[in-house]
Design a protein around this motif. Structure first.
Motif, PDB file in Angstrom:
ATOM      1  N   GLU A 198      -9.084  -6.866  -3.309  1.00 42.51           N
ATOM      2  CA  GLU A 198      -8.481  -7.780  -2.357  1.00 42.51           C
ATOM      3  C   GLU A 198      -7.113  -7.205  -2.044  1.00 42.51           C
ATOM      4  OE1 GLU A 198      -8.198 -12.467  -2.572  1.00 42.51           O
ATOM      5  OE2 GLU A 198      -6.373 -11.522  -3.330  1.00 42.51           O
ATOM      6  N   PHE A 199      -6.856  -6.914  -0.758  1.00 44.91           N
ATOM      7  CA  PHE A 199      -5.532  -6.399  -0.422  1.00 44.91           C
ATOM      8  C   PHE A 199      -4.765  -7.436   0.370  1.00 44.91           C
ATOM      9  CE2 PHE A 199      -5.835  -5.488   4.104  1.00 44.91           C
ATOM     10  CZ  PHE A 199      -7.188  -5.290   4.326  1.00 44.91           C
ATOM     11  N   HIS A 219       9.411  -5.154  11.757  1.00 43.29           N
ATOM     12  CA  HIS A 219      10.347  -4.412  12.602  1.00 43.29           C
ATOM     13  C   HIS A 219      10.565  -3.039  11.971  1.00 43.29           C
ATOM     14  CE1 HIS A 219      13.887  -4.988   9.952  1.00 43.29           C
ATOM     15  NE2 HIS A 219      13.475  -6.231   9.806  1.00 43.29           N
ATOM     16  N   MET A 220      11.180  -2.130  12.732  1.00 44.86           N
ATOM     17  CA  MET A 220      11.175  -0.728  12.330  1.00 44.86           C
ATOM     18  C   MET A 220      12.026  -0.389  11.111  1.00 44.86           C
ATOM     19  SD  MET A 220      10.910   0.412  16.220  1.00 44.86           S
ATOM     20  CE  MET A 220      11.565   2.059  16.181  1.00 44.86           C
ATOM     21  N   LYS A 221      12.848  -1.381  10.663  1.00 49.13           N
ATOM     22  CA  LYS A 221      13.611  -1.127   9.429  1.00 49.13           C
ATOM     23  C   LYS A 221      13.179  -2.093   8.331  1.00 49.13           C
ATOM     24  CE  LYS A 221      17.188   1.364  11.569  1.00 49.13           C
ATOM     25  NZ  LYS A 221      16.313   2.278  12.296  1.00 49.13           N
ATOM     26  N   ASP A 222      11.992  -2.614   8.479  1.00 50.24           N
ATOM     27  CA  ASP A 222      11.477  -3.641   7.581  1.00 50.24           C
ATOM     28  C   ASP A 222      10.899  -3.015   6.314  1.00 50.24           C
ATOM     29  OD1 ASP A 222       9.897  -6.683   8.815  1.00 50.24           O
ATOM     30  OD2 ASP A 222      10.791  -6.247   6.863  1.00 50.24           O
ATOM     31  N   VAL A 223      10.435  -3.896   5.410  1.00 50.46           N
ATOM     32  CA  VAL A 223       9.789  -3.419   4.186  1.00 50.46           C
ATOM     33  C   VAL A 223       8.399  -4.038   4.124  1.00 50.46           C
ATOM     34  CG1 VAL A 223       9.973  -3.226   1.683  1.00 50.46           C
ATOM     35  CG2 VAL A 223      12.035  -3.550   3.056  1.00 50.46           C
ATOM     36  N   ILE A 224       7.390  -3.208   3.877  1.00 55.68           N
ATOM     37  CA  ILE A 224       6.037  -3.742   3.712  1.00 55.68           C
ATOM     38  C   ILE A 224       5.869  -4.118   2.238  1.00 55.68           C
ATOM     39  CG2 ILE A 224       3.578  -3.234   3.844  1.00 55.68           C
ATOM     40  CD1 ILE A 224       4.229  -1.291   6.108  1.00 55.68           C
ATOM     41  N   VAL A 225       5.679  -5.411   1.999  1.00 48.92           N
ATOM     42  CA  VAL A 225       5.489  -5.888   0.624  1.00 48.92           C
ATOM     43  C   VAL A 225       4.048  -6.361   0.519  1.00 48.92           C
ATOM     44  CG1 VAL A 225       6.174  -7.653  -1.038  1.00 48.92           C
ATOM     45  CG2 VAL A 225       7.909  -6.542   0.352  1.00 48.92           C
ATOM     46  N   GLY A 226       3.358  -5.887  -0.478  1.00 53.97           N
ATOM     47  CA  GLY A 226       1.957  -6.289  -0.579  1.00 53.97           C
ATOM     48  C   GLY A 226       1.432  -6.096  -1.981  1.00 53.97           C
ATOM     49  N   LYS A 227       0.119  -6.280  -2.123  1.00 49.72           N
ATOM     50  CA  LYS A 227      -0.507  -6.000  -3.412  1.00 49.72           C
ATOM     51  C   LYS A 227      -1.990  -5.713  -3.244  1.00 49.72           C
ATOM     52  CE  LYS A 227      -1.944 -10.367  -5.381  1.00 49.72           C
ATOM     53  NZ  LYS A 227      -2.101 -11.343  -4.299  1.00 49.72           N
ATOM     54  N   ILE A 228      -2.515  -4.965  -4.206  1.00 51.60           N
ATOM     55  CA  ILE A 228      -3.939  -4.657  -4.250  1.00 51.60           C
ATOM     56  C   ILE A 228      -4.464  -5.238  -5.556  1.00 51.60           C
ATOM     57  CG2 ILE A 228      -5.676  -2.849  -4.179  1.00 51.60           C
ATOM     58  CD1 ILE A 228      -3.851  -2.830  -1.745  1.00 51.60           C
ATOM     59  N   TYR A 229      -5.425  -6.110  -5.467  1.00 46.11           N
ATOM     60  CA  TYR A 229      -6.003  -6.758  -6.648  1.00 46.11           C
ATOM     61  C   TYR A 229      -7.422  -6.255  -6.838  1.00 46.11           C
ATOM     62  CZ  TYR A 229      -7.590 -10.488  -9.759  1.00 46.11           C
ATOM     63  OH  TYR A 229      -8.102 -11.187 -10.824  1.00 46.11           O
ATOM     64  N   LYS A 256       2.677   9.149   3.843  1.00 44.99           N
ATOM     65  CA  LYS A 256       1.697   9.052   2.761  1.00 44.99           C
ATOM     66  C   LYS A 256       2.489   8.621   1.543  1.00 44.99           C
ATOM     67  CE  LYS A 256      -1.682  12.694   3.675  1.00 44.99           C
ATOM     68  NZ  LYS A 256      -3.050  12.356   3.228  1.00 44.99           N
ATOM     69  N   TYR A 257       2.103   7.516   0.948  1.00 42.24           N
ATOM     70  CA  TYR A 257       2.926   6.978  -0.122  1.00 42.24           C
ATOM     71  C   TYR A 257       2.020   6.586  -1.278  1.00 42.24           C
ATOM     72  CZ  TYR A 257       6.785   4.200  -2.017  1.00 42.24           C
ATOM     73  OH  TYR A 257       7.775   3.691  -2.797  1.00 42.24           O
ATOM     74  N   GLU A 258       2.153   7.259  -2.432  1.00 44.44           N
ATOM     75  CA  GLU A 258       1.282   6.953  -3.563  1.00 44.44           C
ATOM     76  C   GLU A 258       1.740   5.652  -4.202  1.00 44.44           C
ATOM     77  OE1 GLU A 258      -0.546   9.962  -6.438  1.00 44.44           O
ATOM     78  OE2 GLU A 258       1.036   9.032  -7.650  1.00 44.44           O
ATOM     79  N   ILE A 259       0.821   4.723  -4.404  1.00 42.95           N
ATOM     80  CA  ILE A 259       1.191   3.448  -5.003  1.00 42.95           C
ATOM     81  C   ILE A 259       0.594   3.256  -6.388  1.00 42.95           C
ATOM     82  CG2 ILE A 259       1.622   2.256  -2.819  1.00 42.95           C
ATOM     83  CD1 ILE A 259      -1.168   1.070  -2.978  1.00 42.95           C
ATOM     84  N   MET A 260      -0.364   4.122  -6.749  1.00 39.83           N
ATOM     85  CA  MET A 260      -0.941   3.987  -8.091  1.00 39.83           C
ATOM     86  C   MET A 260      -1.442   5.346  -8.572  1.00 39.83           C
ATOM     87  SD  MET A 260      -4.297   1.817  -9.220  1.00 39.83           S
ATOM     88  CE  MET A 260      -5.465   3.024  -8.628  1.00 39.83           C
ATOM     89  N   ASP A 261      -1.115   5.663  -9.824  1.00 40.03           N
ATOM     90  CA  ASP A 261      -1.599   6.894 -10.419  1.00 40.03           C
ATOM     91  C   ASP A 261      -2.317   6.502 -11.700  1.00 40.03           C
ATOM     92  OD1 ASP A 261      -0.051   9.899 -11.823  1.00 40.03           O
ATOM     93  OD2 ASP A 261      -2.052   9.509 -11.043  1.00 40.03           O
ATOM     94  N   GLY A 262      -3.657   6.755 -11.749  1.00 40.50           N
ATOM     95  CA  GLY A 262      -4.406   6.375 -12.941  1.00 40.50           C
ATOM     96  C   GLY A 262      -5.527   5.419 -12.594  1.00 40.50           C
ATOM     97  N   ALA A 263      -6.336   5.086 -13.607  1.00 43.99           N
ATOM     98  CA  ALA A 263      -7.540   4.284 -13.384  1.00 43.99           C
ATOM     99  C   ALA A 263      -7.273   2.798 -13.603  1.00 43.99           C
ATOM    100  CB  ALA A 263      -8.645   4.772 -14.313  1.00 43.99           C
ATOM    101  N   PRO A 264      -7.508   1.989 -12.574  1.00 40.39           N
ATOM    102  CA  PRO A 264      -7.318   0.550 -12.738  1.00 40.39           C
ATOM    103  C   PRO A 264      -8.570  -0.090 -13.317  1.00 40.39           C
ATOM    104  CG  PRO A 264      -7.948   1.004 -10.502  1.00 40.39           C
ATOM    105  CD  PRO A 264      -7.969   2.335 -11.232  1.00 40.39           C
ATOM    106  N   VAL A 265      -8.430  -1.302 -13.867  1.00 43.16           N
ATOM    107  CA  VAL A 265      -9.603  -2.059 -14.300  1.00 43.16           C
ATOM    108  C   VAL A 265      -9.576  -3.415 -13.615  1.00 43.16           C
ATOM    109  CG1 VAL A 265      -9.897  -0.915 -16.520  1.00 43.16           C
ATOM    110  CG2 VAL A 265      -8.380  -2.893 -16.345  1.00 43.16           C
ATOM    111  N   ARG A 266     -10.604  -4.196 -13.819  1.00 35.29           N
ATOM    112  CA  ARG A 266     -10.711  -5.511 -13.203  1.00 35.29           C
ATOM    113  C   ARG A 266      -9.526  -6.387 -13.573  1.00 35.29           C
ATOM    114  NH1 ARG A 266     -16.106  -8.221 -14.347  1.00 35.29           N
ATOM    115  NH2 ARG A 266     -15.371  -8.190 -16.495  1.00 35.29           N
ATOM    116  N   GLY A 267      -9.034  -7.141 -12.591  1.00 35.55           N
ATOM    117  CA  GLY A 267      -7.940  -8.072 -12.855  1.00 35.55           C
ATOM    118  C   GLY A 267      -6.560  -7.467 -12.672  1.00 35.55           C
ATOM    119  N   ASN A 297       2.982 -12.925  -5.498  1.00 28.53           N
ATOM    120  CA  ASN A 297       2.414 -13.527  -6.710  1.00 28.53           C
ATOM    121  C   ASN A 297       1.014 -13.007  -6.968  1.00 28.53           C
ATOM    122  OD1 ASN A 297       4.625 -15.128  -7.223  1.00 28.53           O
ATOM    123  ND2 ASN A 297       3.910 -16.739  -5.834  1.00 28.53           N
ATOM    124  N   SER A 298       0.692 -12.795  -8.242  1.00 27.48           N
ATOM    125  CA  SER A 298      -0.679 -12.377  -8.549  1.00 27.48           C
ATOM    126  C   SER A 298      -1.154 -13.081  -9.805  1.00 27.48           C
ATOM    127  CB  SER A 298      -0.748 -10.867  -8.721  1.00 27.48           C
ATOM    128  OG  SER A 298       0.216 -10.432  -9.629  1.00 27.48           O
TER     129      SER A 298
END
Lengths: 331, 164
Positions: free
Chosen positions: A175-176, A184-194, A230-241, B13-14
């Motif tokens: 779920e992203f 806007h062009m000087k904004d910050v993208i805040v998000g998460k990947i579950y 190109k922006y790396e956000i995770m290095d390594g193997a994730p698991v559920r949750g 939040n997560s």
């Protein structure tokens, strides 16, 4: 082309009346170099002088008219012959005749509409310029002055977040979420990947910003994709949750505002591409469009200047862009 | 006079992660070993087989542990089946080494120990790469190759999961 000793020629020069105070902005040229040009906004007046300097003093310059034009045009690289002018204003400076001395001509294009932002891309260019012309029998003398236009917006009223569940059946479910859909062009993208289900061996995850320039219509539509970041956000193997945060600062990248169907000739759109790479270098991705807009710079104005703007607004004499900036300022 | 607005960059939040998920075995466990090469037969009719052992917890595989013997031509068969029936770009197999099969060589040709080891490594890389591919996991031929006693060349090709 001037023949040695024959006739008379002249140098043309365009000087803006607010050339000392007006800001300049950087803009990319077609060959990738960056140059600085005077910055204008929609509705602003373009005024100044055209200086005609005779090259051979004493000789007269015969001409069929002197004029200055303000042009906004779209140039498709594969169709260079046809320029699509969406703004075309002319001011005649002198009727056909003779010039015996160097002379200066004032001009003013009041409250010029500049509906689109200047853009130099892979297959298309949108530009604004002033062009002074001395018409003559054999060959005209012309001088162009390029300017840059920025289109400004204020914070959109509606700016919902983007939240979606995607995946491959029985293999990978995520779920992203991105905090906004318009940045806007000087904004910050805040998000998460579950991560909901992980049955593949993920090695790392990155987020890319892709710019897609679309030119042409109907059957001959042409897309040009360019990976801006190109922006790396995770290095390594994730698991559920597991929840992986995203924080991507846009100010560091070369961006333009989203341009949709400009004059029905081209579009420039931006996409976030979430890419997961597994141990065998297989790539799994999800693309999502975002809207980019340009925020006006907040200028600290003095009390008297603020009062002047406020009274202008009351009287309704200010241009739309100036009041937008003033509104932004008072937030 | 307002200060320039600074963007809110606090994390979204997560849900907290369940500890059994965090520390339990991962859901993507898949290991295949290709080992124990044995050359069977005599003279011109010799061939080498390899043990292919698989351990997994992926639900798509019927057996969580399996052990079969396969030879090079079985791997070739699998590659051809996958190339024909799926849209996958199948990774390469180690070479066929036809030159090694010509007569009058000074060495053992394809039964040379160093060559067999080289081939074993290549086959192990191949099968691990392809078995982890979500699309390949849906092909009957892969399951037959890994988990059935022998590869039935007369089998009916097909998919494991129902296609929408």
């Amino acid at each position: 082309m001037s023949f040695f000793g024959f006739g008379q020629s002249a140098d043309l020069d365009i000087v803006l009346s607010d050339g000392e105070t007006r800001k300049k902005a950087e803009h990319k040229t077609e060959d990738g170099k960056k140059d600085r040009y005077f910055l204008f906004f929609d509705g602003e007046t373009v005024s100044g002088k055209v200086n005609v300097t005779l090259k051979n003093p004493g000789k007269r310059l015969e001409h069929y008219g002197i004029k200055i034009e303000f042009v906004g045009q779209i140039e498709l690289y594969y169709d260079r012959g046809n320029h699509h002018e969406f703004v075309s204003l002319v001011k005649d400076l002198a009727r056909p005749g003779e010039l015996s001395n160097s002379q200066s001509f004032d001009f003013e294009f009041a409250h010029v509409e500049k509906p689109y932002e200047s853009y130099t891309g892979q297959n298309v260019k949108l530009r604004y310029f002033l062009r002074a012309t001395i018409s003559r029998r054999l060959n005209d003398i012309t001088k162009e002055m390029e300017i840059v236009v920025h289109t400004l917006c204020t914070y959109p009223e509606l700016n919902s977040s983007i939240k979606m569940e995607v995946g491959i059946e029985d293999c990978l479910h995520i779920e992203f979420e991105y905090n906004k859909s318009k940045y806007h062009m000087k904004d910050v993208i805040v998000g998460k990947i579950y991560f909901l289900l992980v049955r593949i061996k993920i090695k790392h995850m990155e987020i890319d910003i892709i710019k897609r320039e679309t030119t042409g219509t109907g059957p001959s539509v042409y897309h040009e994709n360019d990976t801006i970041a190109k922006y790396e956000i995770m290095d390594g193997a994730p698991v559920r949750g597991e929840s992986i945060p995203i924080r991507l600062f846009l100010a560091g990248y070369e961006l333009t505002p989203t341009m949709r169907d400009v004059n029905k000739k081209f579009s420039v759109r931006y996409y976030l591409n979430l890419v997961l790479i597994d141990e065998e270098e297989r790539r799994y991705f999800k693309q999502q469009e975002i809207t980019l807009w340009r925020k006006g710079d907040i200028v600290r104005k003095s009390m008297s200047q603020q009062a002047a703007i406020a009274s202008q607004r009351f009287e309704g004499s200010s241009t739309p862009s100036a009041s937008a900036q003033a509104k932004d300022d008072s937030n | 006079m307002s200060e320039p607005t600074v963007a809110d960059t606090r994390r979204l939040n997560s849900k907290p992660q369940d500890l059994t998920d965090a520390y339990g075995p991962p859901s993507n466990f898949l290991e295949i070993d290709v080992y124990d090469p044995q050359t069977i037969g005599v003279g011109r009719n010799r061939f080498t087989t390899y043990e292919v052992r698989m351990r997994t917890n992926l639900p798509i595989f019927k057996l969580k542990e399996s052990c079969v013997r396969r030879r090079y031509s079985d791997f070739e068969w699998l590659k051809n089946e996958l190339e024909r029936d799926s849209k996958i770009v199948v990774p390469p197999l180690p070479g066929k080494a036809l030159k090694r099969q010509l007569p009058f060589r000074g060495d053992e040709g394809i039964f040379e120990e160093s060559f067999i080891e080289e081939r074993r490594v290549g086959l192990e890389q191949f099968i691990n790469r392809i078995a982890g591919h979500p699309l390949a996991q849906n092909e009957r031929c892969l399951h037959m190759f890994l988990q059935e006693e022998s590869t039935d060349r007369n089998y009916i090709p097909g998919k494991m999961l129902q296609q929408d």
